[in-house]
Scaffold this motif. Sequence first.
Motif, short mmCIF file in Angstrom:
data_model
loop_
_atom_site.label_atom_id
_atom_site.label_comp_id
_atom_site.label_asym_id
_atom_site.label_seq_id
_atom_site.Cartn_x
_atom_site.Cartn_y
_atom_site.Cartn_z
N GLU A 1 54.78 -45.90 16.49
CA GLU A 1 55.35 -44.64 15.55
C GLU A 1 54.93 -45.24 14.05
OE1 GLU A 1 59.44 -44.71 16.88
OE2 GLU A 1 59.70 -45.26 14.50
N PHE B 1 61.84 -39.16 10.90
CA PHE B 1 62.24 -38.61 10.40
C PHE B 1 63.10 -38.78 9.22
CE2 PHE B 1 65.08 -35.15 9.55
CZ PHE B 1 64.64 -33.57 9.54
N GLY B 2 62.46 -39.13 8.11
CA GLY B 2 63.18 -39.69 6.47
C GLY B 2 64.87 -39.63 6.51
N ALA B 3 65.48 -40.46 6.28
CA ALA B 3 67.40 -40.38 6.35
C ALA B 3 67.29 -39.43 5.25
CB ALA B 3 67.33 -41.76 5.63
N SER C 1 66.87 -35.84 13.17
CA SER C 1 68.02 -36.33 12.81
C SER C 1 68.81 -35.55 12.55
CB SER C 1 67.75 -37.74 12.26
OG SER C 1 67.39 -37.58 11.05
N ALA D 1 65.35 -37.67 19.94
CA ALA D 1 66.34 -37.26 18.75
C ALA D 1 67.65 -38.02 18.45
CB ALA D 1 67.27 -35.88 19.96
N ARG E 1 71.16 -39.02 15.24
CA ARG E 1 72.26 -39.21 14.55
C ARG E 1 71.18 -39.00 12.90
NH1 ARG E 1 76.82 -42.95 12.74
NH2 ARG E 1 74.88 -43.91 11.71
N GLY E 2 70.62 -40.15 12.65
CA GLY E 2 69.90 -40.24 11.59
C GLY E 2 70.62 -41.43 10.97
N TYR F 1 76.58 -37.17 16.45
CA TYR F 1 76.49 -38.03 17.16
C TYR F 1 75.12 -37.45 17.87
CZ TYR F 1 80.89 -40.48 16.39
OH TYR F 1 81.68 -40.63 15.63
N ALA F 2 74.78 -37.56 18.25
CA ALA F 2 72.84 -37.45 18.71
C ALA F 2 73.20 -36.92 19.99
CB ALA F 2 71.71 -38.87 18.72
N ALA G 1 68.10 -46.20 21.99
CA ALA G 1 69.20 -47.08 22.50
C ALA G 1 68.58 -48.24 21.76
CB ALA G 1 68.01 -47.33 24.31
N ARG H 1 76.36 -40.53 27.13
CA ARG H 1 76.76 -39.20 27.05
C ARG H 1 75.72 -38.66 26.38
NH1 ARG H 1 81.58 -41.50 24.74
NH2 ARG H 1 80.98 -42.23 23.35
N ILE I 1 64.59 -44.66 23.72
CA ILE I 1 63.34 -46.17 23.48
C ILE I 1 64.16 -46.92 22.05
CG2 ILE I 1 61.67 -46.19 21.53
CD1 ILE I 1 61.01 -43.62 22.77
N GLN J 1 65.50 -49.91 19.77
CA GLN J 1 65.55 -50.76 18.60
C GLN J 1 64.50 -52.06 19.08
OE1 GLN J 1 65.13 -50.88 15.66
NE2 GLN J 1 67.81 -50.36 14.68
P1 FAD Z 1 73.81 -41.77 17.86
O1 FAD Z 1 73.46 -42.42 19.08
O2 FAD Z 1 75.07 -41.04 17.12
O3 FAD Z 1 74.88 -43.50 17.82
C1 FAD Z 1 75.99 -43.86 16.82
C2 FAD Z 1 76.88 -44.95 16.85
O4 FAD Z 1 77.69 -43.92 16.63
C3 FAD Z 1 76.45 -45.44 17.67
O5 FAD Z 1 76.75 -47.03 16.62
C4 FAD Z 1 77.42 -44.81 18.16
O6 FAD Z 1 78.14 -46.46 19.63
C5 FAD Z 1 77.83 -44.55 17.91
N1 FAD Z 1 78.86 -43.46 18.53
C6 FAD Z 1 77.93 -42.79 19.43
N2 FAD Z 1 78.99 -41.36 19.91
C7 FAD Z 1 80.33 -41.72 19.47
C8 FAD Z 1 81.15 -40.96 20.00
N3 FAD Z 1 80.97 -40.24 20.46
N4 FAD Z 1 81.92 -41.67 19.47
C9 FAD Z 1 82.19 -42.89 18.85
N5 FAD Z 1 81.01 -43.60 18.38
C10 FAD Z 1 80.20 -42.49 19.15
N6 FAD Z 1 66.29 -43.09 11.80
C11 FAD Z 1 65.50 -42.48 10.89
O7 FAD Z 1 67.08 -41.80 10.06
N7 FAD Z 1 64.97 -41.25 11.49
C12 FAD Z 1 64.32 -41.54 12.28
O8 FAD Z 1 62.90 -41.10 12.44
C13 FAD Z 1 64.21 -42.71 13.06
N8 FAD Z 1 64.09 -43.02 14.98
C14 FAD Z 1 64.21 -44.02 15.04
C15 FAD Z 1 63.50 -43.96 16.25
C16 FAD Z 1 64.13 -45.20 17.81
C17 FAD Z 1 63.59 -44.93 18.38
C18 FAD Z 1 65.17 -45.84 17.15
C19 FAD Z 1 65.98 -47.21 17.73
C20 FAD Z 1 66.19 -45.57 15.95
C21 FAD Z 1 65.53 -44.95 15.35
N9 FAD Z 1 65.73 -44.45 13.78
C22 FAD Z 1 65.46 -43.52 12.77
C23 FAD Z 1 67.22 -44.54 12.94
C24 FAD Z 1 68.75 -44.52 13.91
O9 FAD Z 1 68.79 -42.83 13.14
C25 FAD Z 1 69.77 -44.93 13.47
O10 FAD Z 1 69.91 -46.20 14.09
C26 FAD Z 1 71.11 -44.41 13.56
O11 FAD Z 1 72.35 -45.22 12.44
C27 FAD Z 1 72.15 -44.33 14.65
O12 FAD Z 1 70.71 -43.54 15.26
P2 FAD Z 1 71.38 -42.56 16.68
O13 FAD Z 1 70.58 -41.35 17.07
O14 FAD Z 1 71.20 -44.57 17.64
O15 FAD Z 1 72.83 -42.46 16.80
#
Ligand code: FAD
Length: 274
Positions: A8, A40-42, A70, A96, A98-99, A113-114, A135, A155, A165, A167
Amino acid sequence: MTVPISFEFFPARGPESQERLRETANALASVNPEFFSITFGAGGGTRDLTFDTTIRLKKETGIRTVPHISCNMLTAEEIEEMLNKYKSVGVSEIVALRGDNPSGLVASGEFKYASELVTFIKNKYADDFKINVAAYPEVHPQALSSRDDLQSFRRKVAAGAHAGITQYFYNSDSYFYFVDRCKSIGIDIPIIPGIMPITNYNSLERFSRICGAEIPKWLARECEDLRDDQEALENFGVEVVTQLCRRLIAGGAPKLHFYSMNQAKLPLKICTNL
Ligand code: FAD
């Protein structure tokens, strides 16, 4: 003992850091990675930069590139426009997410959410994109509980993700326990461990606090002792992370995804050890 690997990168800004990234990517291409992913930048601030880096690295290295997307600050139209651009240049796999919100800003995106982003992409593009999602073996820091977080991952899988992938983590038990729990609720997609080499302990400590990754006490103590001796810290880190990778592979991890931090030296040493 080998499994497919990927690396990455974060997108490079400006000609000098682009040149450095090109050198890093070319060095890492020597170990035949399956793909390079580009973060992808926050807040979406690197939207164009992520796109440009994805295209450039693909052209320069011949390795498949996988952009992250994100959704927390983007409208559905903006996401669609971006995916159309990727599709038009032959990109067929994404990560894909959430960010996280940039400090001081609240999420303004269409999807909370993602999993909603994955559903949107599947509805619009069917199987045009393979979708990786994040994950969290040690649980996402904002999750209400470990069970809730597992359901959140489920989900994303139900919505159509083809791989997770993780953390990064330094305790292989957390990965194996997570994989077992996934299997017990019928999740059968590959769960790829995210591997973080130990380069700069101060930043690792800071970032781990934010993202909820645990640095086990024995590891933290040793790194603290070596904090001022960069070479010794790197050698120790390479040994620890190599052992971690060996345990993961022996335990059935399907692939390894390295958070390269745009540096080739330590990921290469670890891959060579493996
Ligand atoms: P989600 O899967 O949406 O989860 C976010 C939170 O919401 C979790 O606590 C989850 O339990 C909760 N949640 C989900 N669905 C629901 C629901 N329906 N109801 C209630 N709670 C819910 N960040 C960046 O900005 N740019 C990147 O390029 C980037 N790359 C990453 C790559 C990897 C492999 C990893 C592991 C993380 C990356 N991140 C990146 C960080 C990531 O964006 C953050 O960890 C962010 O806080 C969560 O994103 P997610 O897609 O896991 O969110």
